[in-house]
Design a protein around this motif. Structure first.
Motif, PDB file in Angstrom:
ATOM      1  N   ALA A 139      -6.400  -5.773  25.775  1.00 15.51           N
ATOM      2  CA  ALA A 139      -6.339  -6.790  26.514  1.00 15.51           C
ATOM      3  C   ALA A 139      -6.553  -6.656  28.260  1.00 15.51           C
ATOM      4  O   ALA A 139      -7.482  -7.365  28.853  1.00 15.51           O
ATOM      5  CB  ALA A 139      -5.136  -7.835  26.311  1.00 15.51           C
ATOM      6  N   VAL A 140      -5.700  -5.753  28.610  1.00 16.58           N
ATOM      7  CA  VAL A 140      -5.891  -5.343  30.217  1.00 16.58           C
ATOM      8  C   VAL A 140      -7.186  -4.976  30.492  1.00 16.58           C
ATOM      9  O   VAL A 140      -8.001  -5.493  31.533  1.00 16.58           O
ATOM     10  CB  VAL A 140      -5.059  -4.207  30.592  1.00 16.58           C
ATOM     11  CG1 VAL A 140      -5.360  -3.789  31.679  1.00 16.58           C
ATOM     12  CG2 VAL A 140      -3.541  -4.719  30.264  1.00 16.58           C
ATOM     13  N   GLY A 141      -7.823  -4.083  29.570  1.00 14.92           N
ATOM     14  CA  GLY A 141      -9.092  -3.419  29.955  1.00 14.92           C
ATOM     15  C   GLY A 141     -10.302  -4.692  29.950  1.00 14.92           C
ATOM     16  O   GLY A 141     -11.175  -4.638  30.535  1.00 14.92           O
ATOM     17  N   ALA A 142     -10.081  -5.577  28.947  1.00 23.12           N
ATOM     18  CA  ALA A 142     -10.933  -6.637  28.902  1.00 23.12           C
ATOM     19  C   ALA A 142     -10.931  -7.556  30.244  1.00 23.12           C
ATOM     20  O   ALA A 142     -12.216  -7.666  30.775  1.00 23.12           O
ATOM     21  CB  ALA A 142     -10.774  -7.563  27.661  1.00 23.12           C
ATOM     22  N   LEU A 143      -9.933  -7.808  30.641  1.00 20.73           N
ATOM     23  CA  LEU A 143      -9.998  -8.524  31.862  1.00 20.73           C
ATOM     24  C   LEU A 143     -10.468  -7.709  33.060  1.00 20.73           C
ATOM     25  O   LEU A 143     -11.071  -8.371  34.135  1.00 20.73           O
ATOM     26  CB  LEU A 143      -8.380  -9.010  32.196  1.00 20.73           C
ATOM     27  CG  LEU A 143      -7.931 -10.079  31.199  1.00 20.73           C
ATOM     28  CD1 LEU A 143      -6.278  -9.873  31.264  1.00 20.73           C
ATOM     29  CD2 LEU A 143      -8.685 -11.016  31.429  1.00 20.73           C
ATOM     30  N   LEU A 144      -9.898  -6.458  33.155  1.00 23.71           N
ATOM     31  CA  LEU A 144     -10.527  -5.737  34.317  1.00 23.71           C
ATOM     32  C   LEU A 144     -11.805  -5.287  34.369  1.00 23.71           C
ATOM     33  O   LEU A 144     -12.516  -5.140  35.033  1.00 23.71           O
ATOM     34  CB  LEU A 144      -9.603  -4.111  34.340  1.00 23.71           C
ATOM     35  CG  LEU A 144      -8.008  -4.351  34.744  1.00 23.71           C
ATOM     36  CD1 LEU A 144      -7.579  -2.914  34.574  1.00 23.71           C
ATOM     37  CD2 LEU A 144      -8.034  -4.998  36.098  1.00 23.71           C
ATOM     38  N   ILE A 167      -0.620  -9.745  25.411  1.00 23.72           N
ATOM     39  CA  ILE A 167      -1.246 -10.942  26.185  1.00 23.72           C
ATOM     40  C   ILE A 167      -1.202 -10.845  27.574  1.00 23.72           C
ATOM     41  O   ILE A 167      -0.299 -10.847  28.247  1.00 23.72           O
ATOM     42  CB  ILE A 167      -0.096 -12.218  25.501  1.00 23.72           C
ATOM     43  CG1 ILE A 167      -0.170 -12.349  24.037  1.00 23.72           C
ATOM     44  CG2 ILE A 167      -0.848 -13.518  26.093  1.00 23.72           C
ATOM     45  CD1 ILE A 167       0.969 -13.043  23.483  1.00 23.72           C
ATOM     46  N   ALA A 168      -2.395 -11.063  27.936  1.00 29.13           N
ATOM     47  CA  ALA A 168      -2.852 -10.595  29.431  1.00 29.13           C
ATOM     48  C   ALA A 168      -3.475 -11.758  30.222  1.00 29.13           C
ATOM     49  O   ALA A 168      -4.170 -12.268  29.688  1.00 29.13           O
ATOM     50  CB  ALA A 168      -3.614  -9.216  29.550  1.00 29.13           C
ATOM     51  N   ALA A 169      -3.125 -11.664  31.302  1.00 30.31           N
ATOM     52  CA  ALA A 169      -3.987 -12.651  32.277  1.00 30.31           C
ATOM     53  C   ALA A 169      -4.279 -11.899  33.652  1.00 30.31           C
ATOM     54  O   ALA A 169      -3.289 -11.175  33.987  1.00 30.31           O
ATOM     55  CB  ALA A 169      -3.179 -13.878  32.780  1.00 30.31           C
ATOM     56  N   PRO A 170      -5.266 -12.235  34.171  1.00 30.26           N
ATOM     57  CA  PRO A 170      -5.624 -11.723  35.632  1.00 30.26           C
ATOM     58  C   PRO A 170      -5.293 -12.007  36.823  1.00 30.26           C
ATOM     59  O   PRO A 170      -4.927 -13.312  36.895  1.00 30.26           O
ATOM     60  CB  PRO A 170      -7.398 -11.826  35.611  1.00 30.26           C
ATOM     61  CG  PRO A 170      -7.516 -13.123  34.557  1.00 30.26           C
ATOM     62  CD  PRO A 170      -6.279 -13.324  33.921  1.00 30.26           C
TER      63      PRO A 170
END
Lengths: 262, 262
Positions: A139-144, A167-170
């Motif tokens: 998830a982190v990678g997708a956002l970054l 569960i991640a948010a930028p």
DNA sequence: AGCGTATATTTCACTTATTGAAACCCGCTT
DNA sequence: AAGCGGGTTTCAATAAGTGAAATATACGCT
């Protein structure tokens, strides 16, 4: 120009990395793993030793020195993002009971956990500050990587780790098309506990908190760095701490007696 | 032979130290503080940048990179003393309400805090892991300097810091004359709260705990066991080679504790 | 603007300082 | 004893780092 590299230094730094990875290894291994001749490795390790970056144990093996710990702690203390986000992580843990993390992109195309808070459930996800995580399938990678999710958060079940849902948010700086993701806040929990509803609920919280970090109470976004010199009450945690629940102490400026001097 | 120094590497490491100290500084300052010519400093900083040990902020200033944080965390994780002493620090905080620290001698003739727990009083001493403390005029310094106090502990009022009292006891390895001090445990409190009685009481506790660290409750040193939930696996740290699955961290306590720096 | 100062960056000739193969010195195992 | 693997030292070849100076850029100041 483009590549001004000082081979010697690069090699020494590789060596340092190898030693820190291993925790303790003999010269021969260090030389092999870093692709250096024994004599060169020895020479470089000696200068690293002389400066406190590595030390030798009784067996003659090389292990990370205190200077590494020292600089690491200092560096972490100067990361203003950590102090900005600390209360946010606390809040997320309180709201969800799950572990919460702050990660930032690293130089080698991965990401690193800069801060974390352990959840309160007896079964919870555990990692440590300094850990590096790949971008693919996380998830982190997708956002970054630039993904801008509809609802403001990304959830990945069983991505990097089996039975774990992230569960991640930028945290972004800039607006519109020019927005850049500078960090990611995430909550990570055992998958068996995550229903679609709870994921959505946690996602809402994470997204809300993440978007508010750089805005602050009054509204206008601020640059994330703002490195104040002086000695902010640095903090550092112990990556592995079986017994103690709270690991990262936040900069509790409240009434602490004081610090500084050096 | 005696001194094999790689000038380049030494310079680069000094530079790294300067950057970490400052938190963020322009090239000119870095060059000046480390006594290097601008061009040399630039070249070295660039290689440090290329390896993630420093990075540049928007103003062009240099600041500590993530690699530093990463290695620091790793190094701390490999410090077996930290895990051995953690429960001790917890206990001291519980017993005294004051902040408790673990310090070890550093390579440059000072000492460094390797671990700490904050006290519970609203007015309490606060420092941070990685902080370095001088030996002169401090309780820690006295012990590392070889002092062997009658009652097993040393108390210094208003030593390094005004209005602060430090009560410290040594962790030694070896017996009799050959005993060597490898670390120091200390409790630090506001002086106004310290009566002779409370100092003596705390001193007893600190001394007792310190002397028991390497002995262990049941005879041999044991690790607080790793009942870490979930995994924290997925050790995809570096695209290098297979790393140990669960990081060995606590495995090497018995032998690794035996030494410190040179 | 125009000038002055200070920093960032590049170039380049001078060598100094790094390099690695080989030799040597252990302590081990066969 | 002989063989082996790691640690350490030597030393000549040369690759690699160095700093002064030139250039570019940025920021006050009158």
């Amino acid at each position: 120009m483009a590549e001004s590299s000082t081979r010697t230094v690069e090699r020494a730094l590789v060596l340092l990395g190898v030693v820190c990875d291993a925790g303790s290894l003999p010269l021969a291994d260090a030389a092999r793993e870093s692709g250096l001749s024994a004599s060169t490795a020895l020479r470089l390790l000696r200068t690293l030793e002389g400066t406190g970056f590595v030390r030798r144990d009784a067996d003659g093996g090389y292990r990370p020195g205190l200077r590494v710990v020292q600089l690491g702690a200092q560096a972490l203390g100067h990361e203003s993002l950590v102090s900005l986000v600390s209360p946010v992580l606390d809040r997320l843990v309180e709201l969800t009971g799950e572990s919460a993390y702050l990660s930032v992109p690293s130089h080698d195309g991965a990401a690193v956990y800069l801060a974390m808070r352990e959840g309160t459930h007896s079964v919870r996800h555990t990692s440590w500050v300094g850990r590096s995580i790949p971008l693919e399938g996380t998830a982190v990678g997708a956002l970054l990587g630039g993904e801008r999710p509809e609802k403001g958060f990304v959830a990945v079940r069983d991505g990097l780790q089996q039975d774990v849902t992230a569960i991640a948010a930028p945290i972004t700086v800039g607006h519109g098309e020019k927005a850049r993701v500078v960090a990611v806040i995430s909550v990570i929990a055992p998958s068996y506990r995550m229903t679609p509803d709870s994921v959505a609920g946690i996602g809402r919280h994470v997204a809300a908190e993440a978007s508010a970090v750089l805005v602050g109470p009054s509204g206008s976004p601020e640059e994330p760095d703002s490195t104040r010199q002086s000695d902010s009450t640095g903090q550092q945690d112990n990556p592995e701490q079986p017994r103690t629940p709270e690991q990262v102490r936040l900069a509790d400026t409240s009434t602490a007696v004081e610090e500084d001097i050096a």
